[in-house]
Design a protein around this motif. Structure first.
Motif, PDB file in Angstrom:
ATOM      1  N   VAL A  71     -53.802 130.022  -0.294  1.00 61.30           N
ATOM      2  CA  VAL A  71     -53.934 131.519  -0.613  1.00 61.30           C
ATOM      3  C   VAL A  71     -55.549 131.543  -0.619  1.00 61.30           C
ATOM      4  O   VAL A  71     -56.175 131.020  -1.647  1.00 61.30           O
ATOM      5  CB  VAL A  71     -53.334 132.028  -1.671  1.00 61.30           C
ATOM      6  N   ALA A  72     -56.055 132.332  -0.015  1.00 58.43           N
ATOM      7  CA  ALA A  72     -57.568 132.676  -0.087  1.00 58.43           C
ATOM      8  C   ALA A  72     -57.545 134.080  -0.837  1.00 58.43           C
ATOM      9  O   ALA A  72     -56.982 135.123  -0.255  1.00 58.43           O
ATOM     10  CB  ALA A  72     -58.237 133.091   1.325  1.00 58.43           C
ATOM     11  N   HIS A  73     -58.125 134.098  -2.010  1.00 61.33           N
ATOM     12  CA  HIS A  73     -57.918 135.271  -2.825  1.00 61.33           C
ATOM     13  C   HIS A  73     -59.348 135.366  -3.705  1.00 61.33           C
ATOM     14  O   HIS A  73     -59.999 134.795  -3.530  1.00 61.33           O
ATOM     15  CB  HIS A  73     -56.610 135.085  -3.754  1.00 61.33           C
ATOM     16  N   LEU A  74     -59.260 136.416  -4.613  1.00 65.99           N
ATOM     17  CA  LEU A  74     -60.268 136.671  -5.346  1.00 65.99           C
ATOM     18  C   LEU A  74     -59.980 136.098  -6.938  1.00 65.99           C
ATOM     19  O   LEU A  74     -58.748 136.204  -7.328  1.00 65.99           O
ATOM     20  CB  LEU A  74     -60.484 138.203  -5.682  1.00 65.99           C
ATOM     21  N   SER A  75     -61.083 135.686  -7.359  1.00 66.91           N
ATOM     22  CA  SER A  75     -60.818 134.902  -8.900  1.00 66.91           C
ATOM     23  C   SER A  75     -60.768 136.400  -9.626  1.00 66.91           C
ATOM     24  O   SER A  75     -60.806 137.343  -9.404  1.00 66.91           O
ATOM     25  CB  SER A  75     -61.965 134.226  -9.173  1.00 66.91           C
ATOM     26  N   ALA A  76     -60.509 135.984 -10.933  1.00 65.46           N
ATOM     27  CA  ALA A  76     -60.364 137.082 -11.877  1.00 65.46           C
ATOM     28  C   ALA A  76     -61.838 138.048 -12.104  1.00 65.46           C
ATOM     29  O   ALA A  76     -61.564 139.264 -12.251  1.00 65.46           O
ATOM     30  CB  ALA A  76     -60.235 136.494 -13.456  1.00 65.46           C
ATOM     31  N   ASP A  77     -62.950 137.260 -11.990  1.00 67.90           N
ATOM     32  CA  ASP A  77     -63.971 138.025 -11.769  1.00 67.90           C
ATOM     33  C   ASP A  77     -64.503 138.481 -10.482  1.00 67.90           C
ATOM     34  O   ASP A  77     -65.833 138.794 -10.171  1.00 67.90           O
ATOM     35  CB  ASP A  77     -65.173 137.102 -12.498  1.00 67.90           C
ATOM     36  N   GLY A  78     -63.559 138.403  -9.309  1.00 69.53           N
ATOM     37  CA  GLY A  78     -63.823 139.153  -7.933  1.00 69.53           C
ATOM     38  C   GLY A  78     -64.549 138.081  -7.033  1.00 69.53           C
ATOM     39  O   GLY A  78     -64.967 138.492  -5.945  1.00 69.53           O
ATOM     40  N   LYS A  79     -64.620 136.786  -7.200  1.00 67.02           N
ATOM     41  CA  LYS A  79     -65.233 135.784  -6.438  1.00 67.02           C
ATOM     42  C   LYS A  79     -64.212 135.249  -5.346  1.00 67.02           C
ATOM     43  O   LYS A  79     -63.113 134.756  -5.948  1.00 67.02           O
ATOM     44  CB  LYS A  79     -65.933 134.796  -7.096  1.00 67.02           C
ATOM     45  N   PRO A  80     -64.335 135.256  -4.011  1.00 60.44           N
ATOM     46  CA  PRO A  80     -63.408 134.660  -3.173  1.00 60.44           C
ATOM     47  C   PRO A  80     -63.141 133.057  -3.510  1.00 60.44           C
ATOM     48  O   PRO A  80     -64.253 132.268  -3.670  1.00 60.44           O
ATOM     49  CB  PRO A  80     -64.108 134.710  -1.828  1.00 60.44           C
ATOM     50  N   VAL A  81     -62.146 132.689  -3.528  1.00 57.73           N
ATOM     51  CA  VAL A  81     -61.488 131.327  -3.715  1.00 57.73           C
ATOM     52  C   VAL A  81     -60.461 130.988  -2.922  1.00 57.73           C
ATOM     53  O   VAL A  81     -59.909 131.808  -2.194  1.00 57.73           O
ATOM     54  CB  VAL A  81     -61.112 131.034  -5.361  1.00 57.73           C
ATOM     55  N   LEU A  82     -60.265 129.520  -2.932  1.00 62.52           N
ATOM     56  CA  LEU A  82     -58.978 129.077  -2.135  1.00 62.52           C
ATOM     57  C   LEU A  82     -58.260 128.181  -2.964  1.00 62.52           C
ATOM     58  O   LEU A  82     -58.821 127.292  -3.345  1.00 62.52           O
ATOM     59  CB  LEU A  82     -59.499 128.298  -0.957  1.00 62.52           C
ATOM     60  N   ASP A  83     -57.016 128.508  -3.058  1.00 61.65           N
ATOM     61  CA  ASP A  83     -55.813 127.889  -4.126  1.00 61.65           C
ATOM     62  C   ASP A  83     -54.919 127.553  -3.183  1.00 61.65           C
ATOM     63  O   ASP A  83     -54.318 128.132  -2.299  1.00 61.65           O
ATOM     64  CB  ASP A  83     -55.732 128.417  -5.388  1.00 61.65           C
ATOM     65  N   ALA A  84     -53.869 126.652  -3.574  1.00 61.74           N
ATOM     66  CA  ALA A  84     -52.720 125.897  -2.950  1.00 61.74           C
ATOM     67  C   ALA A  84     -51.864 126.016  -3.970  1.00 61.74           C
ATOM     68  O   ALA A  84     -52.022 125.314  -5.030  1.00 61.74           O
ATOM     69  CB  ALA A  84     -53.348 124.673  -2.405  1.00 61.74           C
ATOM     70  N   TYR A  85     -50.519 126.323  -3.690  1.00 54.39           N
ATOM     71  CA  TYR A  85     -49.262 126.443  -4.521  1.00 54.39           C
ATOM     72  C   TYR A  85     -48.205 125.551  -3.788  1.00 54.39           C
ATOM     73  O   TYR A  85     -47.892 125.805  -2.511  1.00 54.39           O
ATOM     74  CB  TYR A  85     -48.837 127.740  -4.652  1.00 54.39           C
ATOM     75  N   VAL A  86     -47.556 124.849  -4.609  1.00 54.98           N
ATOM     76  CA  VAL A  86     -46.293 124.035  -4.150  1.00 54.98           C
ATOM     77  C   VAL A  86     -45.182 125.139  -4.258  1.00 54.98           C
ATOM     78  O   VAL A  86     -44.870 125.889  -5.408  1.00 54.98           O
ATOM     79  CB  VAL A  86     -45.913 122.734  -4.939  1.00 54.98           C
ATOM     80  N   ASN A  87     -44.311 125.540  -3.496  1.00 56.73           N
ATOM     81  CA  ASN A  87     -43.219 126.243  -3.488  1.00 56.73           C
ATOM     82  C   ASN A  87     -42.111 125.600  -3.772  1.00 56.73           C
ATOM     83  O   ASN A  87     -41.517 124.606  -3.312  1.00 56.73           O
ATOM     84  CB  ASN A  87     -43.054 127.139  -2.238  1.00 56.73           C
ATOM     85  N   ASP A  88     -41.144 126.066  -4.850  1.00 58.35           N
ATOM     86  CA  ASP A  88     -40.047 125.574  -5.450  1.00 58.35           C
ATOM     87  C   ASP A  88     -38.852 125.717  -4.300  1.00 58.35           C
ATOM     88  O   ASP A  88     -38.390 126.664  -4.454  1.00 58.35           O
ATOM     89  CB  ASP A  88     -39.828 125.811  -6.745  1.00 58.35           C
ATOM     90  N   THR A  89     -38.465 124.812  -3.872  1.00 59.53           N
ATOM     91  CA  THR A  89     -37.093 124.904  -2.849  1.00 59.53           C
ATOM     92  C   THR A  89     -35.999 123.913  -3.390  1.00 59.53           C
ATOM     93  O   THR A  89     -35.126 123.791  -2.456  1.00 59.53           O
ATOM     94  CB  THR A  89     -37.852 124.473  -1.526  1.00 59.53           C
TER      95      THR A  89
END
Length: 273
Positions: free
Chosen positions: A108-126
């Motif tokens: 996920v490319a998204h905004l941090s809590a203070d509005g900065k662009p960041v990139l995070d990855a999540y494992v999806n529970d299947t």
């Protein structure tokens, strides 16, 4: 009513490891595959996404979530540039992601809590869910303070902060959900009807910016978690208030092309060795 577990987004400054209990390491399973989706949750910015120097997702528009696609397990240097920018220049976002065999993950490319662009990855529970149940996961990826997520007016997840997630197995069915500022009744997003079908994992992303008043929900639905064998492995659905967001077919094609190219390179490398 709810059986809850808490999880934290896998976040680091330079390296984000996607780990599953008991999964083989990427180096030991380099020829195996993982299922990877990409969600662009930075409002107002169309981007080009590169993986290991190859263009992965050109002209990737905000609000777009790709379907899960197979990628060879291994290490990916992900760089995000403003659309049309020189890929040899400084990326807007950069992170290295380790993808182990067998993982189902969303980058996920998204905004941090203070509005900065960041990139995070999540494992999806299947993992499987009990008969009559559906899995609901909420991920806070918006430039906003801590929130509570309510279903039918009752809090299900409380005090959720960016970029954390929380999960509960709930009764299957349609629920009206909204997002409020933590500890208040001040609605930030919604309400929106969520169709929580039996045997599915439903991942709700709260994204956008509170300051810019463009907070929204995005829903990713994975199927095949029934207790009895049925259904297919993975799919994608959109939330009722997000129907204007179109699925980027070209993004899926790009993922498949990258997977093929990386697999071919590994085969050539082994033959040379």
């Amino acid at each position: 009513m709810y059986s809850r577990t808490s999880a934290v987004a896998l976040v680091s400054v330079g390296v984000c490891a996607l780990a599953l209990g008991g999964a083989a390491s990427a180096s030991a399973a380099a020829d195996d595959e993982a299922m990877v989706s990409v969600f662009h949750a930075v409002p107002g910015l169309t981007v080009d996404v590169y993986a290991n120097g190859d263009e992965l997702l050109p002209d990737f528009k905000p609000g777009t979530l790709t379907e899960p696609q197979p990628l060879p397990a291994g290490s990916y240097d992900l760089k995000v540039f403003k659309a049309g920018a020189d890929p040899k220049g400084e990326p807007a976002i950069q992170k290295t992601v380790e993808v182990p065999a067998g993982a189902n993950a969303t980058v996920v490319a998204h905004l941090s809590a203070d509005g900065k662009p960041v990139l995070d990855a999540y494992v999806n529970d299947t993992s499987k869910v009990a008969a009559g149940k559906s899995r609901l996961t909420v991920r806070h990826v918006a430039a906003a303070p801590a929130v509570d997520v309510r279903a039918g007016g009752q809090p299900v997840f409380e005090g959720l902060e960016n970029p954390k997630e929380d999960t509960a197995d709930v009764a299957a069915g349609t629920v009206s959900a909204d997002v409020v500022l933590a500890g208040t009744d001040d609605v930030a997003i919604g309400p929106a009807d969520l169709d929580l079908r039996e045997g599915t994992t439903n991942i709700v992303y709260a994204w956008g910016s509170a300051d810019d008043k463009d907070l929204a929900l995005k829903v990713q639905t994975l199927t095949g978690m029934n207790s009895s064998p049925s259904g297919v492995n993975a799919g994608l659905a959109q939330s009722g208030n997000d129907s204007d967001v179109w699925f980027a077919y070209s993004a899926g094609v790009g993922l498949l092309a990258l997977a093929g190219a990386l697999t071919a390179r590994r085969v050539v490398a082994r033959n040379r060795a």
